[in-house]
Design a protein around this motif. Structure first.
Motif, PDB file in Angstrom:
ATOM      1  N   UNK A  77       0.823  -1.217   0.000  1.00 28.30           N
ATOM      2  CA  UNK A  77       0.000   0.000   0.000  1.00 28.30           C
ATOM      3  C   UNK A  77       0.854   1.262   0.000  1.00 28.30           C
ATOM      4  N   UNK A  78       2.081   1.188   0.499  1.00 28.22           N
ATOM      5  CA  UNK A  78       2.939   2.383   0.557  1.00 28.22           C
ATOM      6  C   UNK A  78       3.271   2.911  -0.832  1.00 28.22           C
ATOM      7  N   UNK A  79       3.100   2.086  -1.874  1.00 31.80           N
ATOM      8  CA  UNK A  79       3.383   2.513  -3.244  1.00 31.80           C
ATOM      9  C   UNK A  79       2.116   2.877  -4.013  1.00 31.80           C
ATOM     10  N   UNK A  80       0.966   2.838  -3.359  1.00 29.27           N
ATOM     11  CA  UNK A  80      -0.306   3.039  -4.045  1.00 29.27           C
ATOM     12  C   UNK A  80      -1.048   4.249  -3.486  1.00 29.27           C
ATOM     13  N   UNK A  81      -1.903   4.886  -4.277  1.00 26.47           N
ATOM     14  CA  UNK A  81      -2.747   5.966  -3.768  1.00 26.47           C
ATOM     15  C   UNK A  81      -3.970   5.396  -3.044  1.00 26.47           C
ATOM     16  N   UNK A  82      -3.743   4.861  -1.854  1.00 26.83           N
ATOM     17  CA  UNK A  82      -4.802   4.245  -1.066  1.00 26.83           C
ATOM     18  C   UNK A  82      -4.735   4.771   0.359  1.00 26.83           C
TER      19      UNK A  82
END
Length: 553
Positions: A282-287
Motif C-alpha cells: 500500500x505504501x506505493x499506491x494511492x490508497x
C-alpha cells in the motif's frame, strides 16, 4: 460449469454457478470452491435480520420442501460457524449437516445427479465486520469441489458403519460420468469480462499460460511457499518511481523468514497476507487504510489512480516450484484486477478498494483468495494414485473463448498465447515520465510580465492590498470547487466501475447464450472432461436415476 447470469458478493462481485437441490428441484447459485461439504443457505438465514431485503437473492434451499432430504442419518452437533471462508473473515451462523440430491444441468443430456450430496446448511446468523460491528446476512453459499477422500464420512454412536455423504467429482467418477476425480478452475473477473472456467474431470488448457507448477498434496491441497512479492510494468512508462521492485513480502518485517506458507483458497475473498506486507504494498499506491473494514480504499481523486489501474502494471507473486527447472513460478496480477468494489450491504456507497487484508478470524496461515485467483489457474486430481495439484498463470480478457478440453496428465498442456497479448487490448500504456505521473502537486508556470517599476508607492500598496484580497477569494473559490469536484470524481469513479461491470456481465451472458448452441463436448458413453450446461437452460430432460421414495412427515 458456465457462469450464471448473476454475480454476488459485496466485495467483488464474483461469478457463480447454477445447481439444483432436492425433489422438487430448488435452484441456487453458488460460488465455486471449497472442499468437503458445500455451504447452502436456508430461509432461516433471513430471519431476525435487519437487512432481510438483500437476503437470499442467490437462492435459498428449504429441506422441508424436499422429498429426498436426509436430515436424520448424520447425528452430529456442530457449533456455530465463525467463518465461511476457511478462517479469513468472521461470522456467527448456526449450521447443521444434512444430505440431499444435487443436480447439475447439462446441454443436450440429462443432468448429472449426485445422491446424498454433503451439505452444511446455514440457519440464523450473520457476517461480522472486522471491527466487530454488526454485519450482514451471507448472500451466497459455495459449491465444494471434492476432498482427499472419496466420501465425506461421519461416525455413528451405535457402532453401525459410518454414514457416507457424497462429494461431487468422486461421485461423478464412480457413476462413470467423468474419468478422473479432479477439477480445473479459473475464477475470472466480472469487471474485466473474463468468464469463469470450471471443469470437472479435467481442465481447459486455454486458461493455462506458460510453465505449470505441479506438487503432490497430503491432507491439505493448494498449500505452497510464497517466496516474494514484487511490482512490475509490462510495457510503457512506469506509474511508480521505479520500473520494477522486489523484496516487498518482507519489507518492514525483519523477523519474517525467507518464505511464508500460503493457501490458494477460492473461498477466501482477498490477498490475506501479513499486515506488514499489506502495508508495504500500500505504501506505493494511492490508497488509505480504513480500520472499520481492515482494507485499503483507493483514493480515486488522486491523479495517480486512473493511470495506475489502467496501465500494464502488476503485482508479482513468486512461489517455490520444485517441479520446474528454475524451481520458481511467478504469477502476475494486474492492478486492474485489484481495483475491486465494496457495495451494500458492507457499505452504503459503492467504493473502490485494494483487496489486501491480514487474516481476521485468527489462527491460520495466510491465503490468496479470489482476488488472486482472478489471474491464476489451479487444478487438483484427488485420485489417490495421482494425488497432485497444479498452479499456472491464467490469461486476461483478450483470450480465446473456445474451450480446449484436456485430461490431467504429464506433460501438462498449456496455451501457446502469451500473457501480454491476453491483456494488451485492455491496457493503456503510459507515455508520461515517472515524475509527471506520480506528481500529486503539479508545478504551475506563468508567462506574465513583471509589474511596471514606475508605479508610485501608494499605487503599489493599493495594488498589493487588492491583489491579496483577490487571491484570498480565489483560493477560497478554488478550494470549494476542488472539494466538490473531488467528491464528484469519487462518486463518478464508483458509478463508472459499476456500469463497466454491468456491461461486461451482459457481454458474457450474450457469449454464453451463443455457446449454449454448441453440442456437449462429451458423449455420455465417453467419460471425458466436461463443461457443464448453461446457467439458464433448465429444460425438460430425460429421466434421471430414480429417487428415493418420499419420506413420511
Amino acid at each position: 460449469i458456465l457462469p450464471s447470469s448473476n454475480t454476488y458478493g459485496p466485495d467483488g462481485p464474483w461469478q457463480t454457478v447454477n445447481v439444483s437441490i432436492g425433489d422438487p428441484q430448488q435452484f441456487v447459485q453458488l460460488l465455486p470452491g471449497g472442499y468437503w461439504a458445500s455451504i447452502i443457505l436456508s430461509p432461516g438465514i433471513c430471519k431476525d435480520n435487519t437487512r432481510a431485503q438483500i437476503c437470499g437473492t442467490s437462492g435459498l434451499y428449504d429441506p422441508a420442501d424436499s422429498n429426498t432430504v436426509d436430515e436424520e442419518s448424520i447425528k452430529i452437533a456442530l457449533p456455530n460457524l465463525e467463518s465461511l471462508d476457511g478462517g479469513q473473515s468472521q461470522a456467527n451462523v448456526s449450521v447443521r449437516q444434512i444430505m440431499d440430491t444435487l443436480q447439475i444441468p447439462r446441454i443436450s443430456f440429462s443432468p448429472f445427479v449426485v445422491q446424498n450430496f454433503s451439505i452444511r446448511l446455514l440457519g440464523r446468523g450473520s457476517m461480522i465486520l472486522p471491527d466487530g460491528s454488526a454485519g450482514y446476512p451471507p448472500q451466497v453459499g459455495n459449491l465444494a469441489l471434492g476432498a482427499p477422500n472419496t466420501k465425506h464420512s461421519f461416525a455413528r454412536d451405535d457402532g453401525q458403519p459410518n454414514v457416507n455423504a457424497s462429494l461431487i467429482p468422486s461421485a461423478l467418477k464412480i457413476s462413470g460420468d467423468i474419468s478422473t476425480n479432479s477439477f480445473g478452475l479459473h475464477i475470472g473477473s466480472v469487471a474485466m469480462g473474463i468468464p469463469l472456467s470450471l471443469w470437472l474431470g479435467g481442465y481447459d488448457s486455454s486458461r493455462v499460460l506458460g510453465p505449470v507448477s505441479s506438487q503432490p498434496y497430503f491432507q491439505d491441497p493448494c498449500i505452497t511457499d510464497l517466496l516474494d512479492i514484487g511490482i512490475g510494468v509490462d510495457n510503457g512508462a512506469s506509474p511508480f518511481p521505479f520500473p520494477e521492485k522486489q523484496g516487498i513480502l518482507r519489507q518492514g518485517n525483519g523477523s519474517m523468514e525467507d518464505s511464508i506458507q500460503v493457501s490458494l483458497d477460492p473461498l477466501a475473498p482477498y490477498l490475506h497476507l501479513p499486515q506488514s506486507t499489506c502495508d508495504a504494498i500500500a505504501s506505493y499506491l494511492p490508497v488509505s487504510y480504513q480500520n472499520k473494514y481492515k482494507l485499503y480504499f483507493w483514493n480515486t481523486q488522486d491523479p495517480r489512480y486512473e493511470p495506475l489501474v489502467k496501465s500494464p502494471s502488476y503485482l508479482s507473486f513468486t512461489f517455490r516450484a520444485t517441479s520446474l527447472p528454475q524451481a520458481k513460478l511467478t504469477i502476475k496480477v494486474p492492478f486492474q484486477l485489484l481495483n475491486l468494489t465494496l457495495r451494500a450491504p458492507m457499505i452504503d456507497t459503492p467504493t473502490q478498494y485494494f483487496p489486501c487484508q491480514s487474516p481476521q478470524a485468527g489462527g491460520r496461515t495466510s491465503s490468496l483468495g479470489r482476488a488472486f485467483l482472478q489471474a491464476a489457474f489451479i487444478g487438483i486430481n484427488w485420485d489417490a494414485d495421482n494425488a497432485e495439484w497444479w498452479l499456472a498463470q491464467a490469461p486476461g480478457p483478450d483470450t480465446g473463448r473456445t474451450p480446449q478440453q484436456e485430461q490431467f496428465s504429464n506433460p501438462f498442456r498449456s496455451s501457446t498465447a502469451t500473457w501480454s497479448d491476453s491483456w494488451k487490448g485492455h491496457w493503456t500504456p503510459l507515455r508520461e515520465t515517472i515524475s509527471t505521473v506520480n506528481s500529486t502537486s503539479p508545478s504551475i508556470t506563468s508567462d506574465a510580465a513583471a509589474p511596471n517599476a514606475g508605479l508610485s508607492t501608494g499605487a503599489k500598496a493599493g495594488i498589493g492590498v487588492g491583489c491579496a484580497a483577490a487571491v484570498v477569494a480565489l483560493v477560497a473559490g478554488i478550494s470549494l470547487l476542488c472539494f466538490r469536484r473531488s467528491r464528484s470524481r469519487a462518486r463518478m469513479a464508483a458509478e463508472k466501475s459499476l456500469q463497466e461491470e454491468e456491461r461486461n456481465a451482459k457481454k458474457m451472458k450474450e457469449e454464453d447464450l451463443k455457446r449454449a448452441d454448441i453440442p456437449s463436448m462429451v458423449e455420455a458413453a465417453d467419460p471425458e472432461p466436461v463443461e457443464l450446461t448453461h446457467r439458464e437452460m433448465y429444460q425438460e430432460l430425460p429421466a434421471t436415476p430414480p429417487l428415493p421414495p418420499p419420506k413420511s412427515r
